[in-house]
Design an enzyme around this catalytic site. Structure first.
Site, PDB file in Angstrom:
ATOM      1  N   HIS A 289      36.986  27.275  56.462  1.00  0.00           N
ATOM      2  CA  HIS A 289      36.376  28.642  55.830  1.00  0.00           C
ATOM      3  C   HIS A 289      35.682  29.304  56.498  1.00  0.00           C
ATOM      4  O   HIS A 289      34.400  29.336  57.586  1.00  0.00           O
ATOM      5  CB  HIS A 289      35.466  28.704  54.903  1.00  0.00           C
ATOM      6  CG  HIS A 289      36.767  28.374  52.966  1.00  0.00           C
ATOM      7  ND1 HIS A 289      37.413  28.892  52.888  1.00  0.00           N
ATOM      8  CD2 HIS A 289      36.620  27.314  52.494  1.00  0.00           C
ATOM      9  CE1 HIS A 289      38.968  28.115  51.809  1.00  0.00           C
ATOM     10  NE2 HIS A 289      37.975  26.958  52.150  1.00  0.00           N
ATOM     11  N   CYS A 331      38.226  33.054  57.970  1.00  0.00           N
ATOM     12  CA  CYS A 331      37.736  34.511  58.001  1.00  0.00           C
ATOM     13  C   CYS A 331      36.593  35.088  58.700  1.00  0.00           C
ATOM     14  O   CYS A 331      35.933  34.066  59.181  1.00  0.00           O
ATOM     15  CB  CYS A 331      37.415  34.356  57.028  1.00  0.00           C
ATOM     16  SG  CYS A 331      38.591  34.390  55.468  1.00  0.00           S
TER      17      CYS A 331
END
Length: 468
Positions: A289, A331
């Site tokens: 992430h 991300c």
């Protein structure tokens, strides 16, 4: 009814034109005028500007403008340039903007890049930014980068711009005695050939010495957070299989904490330095992430900066002068890109069988270099930052997409590399970006279709082919 038919035909024409902008064989066709702009601060010497204008003419730019302004005035000048292009009433083949200022003054170049990306006449067309630093009080003559670029553009008009830049980077590093290396950032979706020669002709093969020697050991490190990331295991399996096919000795670690990311990179570096046989290439995949500022989140939720991990491997003595590849599937912020292009009704998309939009960050090439070879540009690399290739799954500030089958980036990369493993890596990655840009994502927390775009950063100084 006539209005609707006319509107439909207009959208169809725009989409067809955008498709044609990539031309045949994944190359930009360059239909339309080529325009160039030099923005220079008053301190920049006239000789540097003269060399730039010569490069523009060699590359076939019909319109070459020069505007002198303070660095603070660059944004306003570029906005006026954008309005001028939109007023032409038709698509522009390519835009090249040279920004020349004293070292350290161009602190937020992305604002300038975004300004030109808003240009409707350049939708789907390549936008090249040449960001040059000049040291105050230095000799006014251009350095190795500009002189090399000028010479090679004239000698090899068939070569793609990325191929030309790789050769220029090599010469620049050699002439500066390995103290400095330029850097490029690319979101191009196809090969960009700017010479006057027919772009569909065969490209001349570079000399064998222009390629990295990959006869030594190849090592890969895959670090992936699996927990809480559906589809991540498919990415690990696919990338592991690809590394094996490309003869990389692969180490896999799953669910590392933030501290473990750093420790694993340090251990990986130490193992390579202790390796008795020569090491020729390293590949590191970082899958996790991402935080709002581009951080990686470990399995413990803590943050680690990817730049620190790149720097760790840059210290590896065994990899001095060898390519170091980083793949980042994470991300880089929370922005979801709706794309840009002609506005059409949803049924137009189904009828035309094509997405009418491209990612708003696509089709941009940024080159960071030193105009005089005296001191590195702030975001360019010193010698320990040379020979690095970093590929981000998303543009800066944007979401990277993944579902239960894996991520768009990793799955597409594996597919493209397995289909043609002997092709030059920058060319393969450009094809990966083209395919990713074609996708439309409809996520569980996003009811509207969204686009994604890779960012490729390179300071490679030779052609990199992973299979002979």
């Amino acid at each position: 009814m006539a209005f609707l038919v006319a509107g439909t035909l207009q959208v169809a024409s725009q989409i067809a034109d955008a498709r044609e902008s990539l031309g045949r064989k994944g190359k930009y066709s360059m239909r339309g005028p080529r325009v160039a702009l030099t923005l220079s601060s008053p301190e920049v010497s006239a000789s540097i500007v003269a060399v730039l204008e010569g490069v523009f003419r060699t590359l076939g730019f019909e319109s070459c403008q020069r505007r002198e302004a303070s660095v603070q005035g660059f944004l306003g000048e570029l906005a006026a340039f954008r309005e001028q292009l939109d007023a032409l009433g038709g698509p522009v083949g390519c835009a090249l903007v040279a920004l020349v200022a004293p070292s350290g003054q161009l602190k937020q170049p992305q604002q300038l890049v975004r300004e030109l990306s808003r240009c409707g006449a350049l939708w789907g067309r390549p936008k090249v930014f040449l960001l040059l630093s000049s040291a105050p009080g230095a000799a006014p003559e251009p350095g190795a980068f500009l002189t090399g670029l000028s010479e090679l553009c004239g000698r090899f008009p068939h070569w793609s711009l990325l191929q030309l830049l790789t050769e220029v980077f090599c010469r620049t590093a050699e002439e500066s005695e390995a103290t400095y290396c330029p850097v490029l950032r690319s979101s191009l979706r196809g090969a960009l050939c700017l010479g006057d020669a027919e772009p569909w002709g065969p490209e001349p093969e570079p000399s064998p010495t222009a390629r990295y020697d990959l006869s030594g050991t190849r090592a890969a490190l895959l670090l992936s957070v699996i927990h809480g990331r559906p589809g991540a295991r498919h990415d690990v399996e696919a990338l592991g299989t690809l590394c094996q096919a490309l003869s990389f000795k692969t180490t896999l670690r799953t669910d590392p904490t933030a501290q473990a990311f750093q420790e694993e990179l340090a251990q990986f570096r130490e193992c390579l330095d202790a390796h008795r046989a020569p090491v020729s290439c390293a590949l590191v995949a970082l899958m996790a992430h991402g935080g709002p500022q581009g951080q990686l989140l470990g399995a413990d939720g803590r943050e680690v900066r990817p730049e620190a991990l790149v720097q760790e491997l840059s210290r590896c003595r065994a990899l001095c002068g060898c390519p170091k590849i980083f793949l980042l599937q994470a991300c880089r912020g929370g922005h979801r890109d709706a794309g840009v292009g002609p506005a059409g009704l949803p049924w137009f998309r189904r009828w035309l069988r094509a997405s009418p939009t491209t990612p708003s960050h696509a089709d941009v090439l940024q080159i960071y270099a030193d105009a005089q070879g005296s001191s590195p540009f702030p975001t360019a690399g010193s010698s320990d930052q040379a020979d690095i290739l970093t590929v981000y799954a998303a543009a800066e500030g944007c979401v990277a997409y993944r579902d239960e089958t894996g991520s768009d980036f990793i799955q597409t990369l594996v597919e493209v590399f397995r289909a043609d493993p002997g092709r030059e890596v920058l060319e393969l990655l450009t094809e990966v970006n083209r395919r990713v840009c074609q996708l439309e994502v409809l996520g569980p927390d996003c009811p509207e279709r969204r686009k994604a775009c890779l960012e490729i950063r390179s300071s490679l100084r030779r052609r990199l082919c992973l299979q002979a």
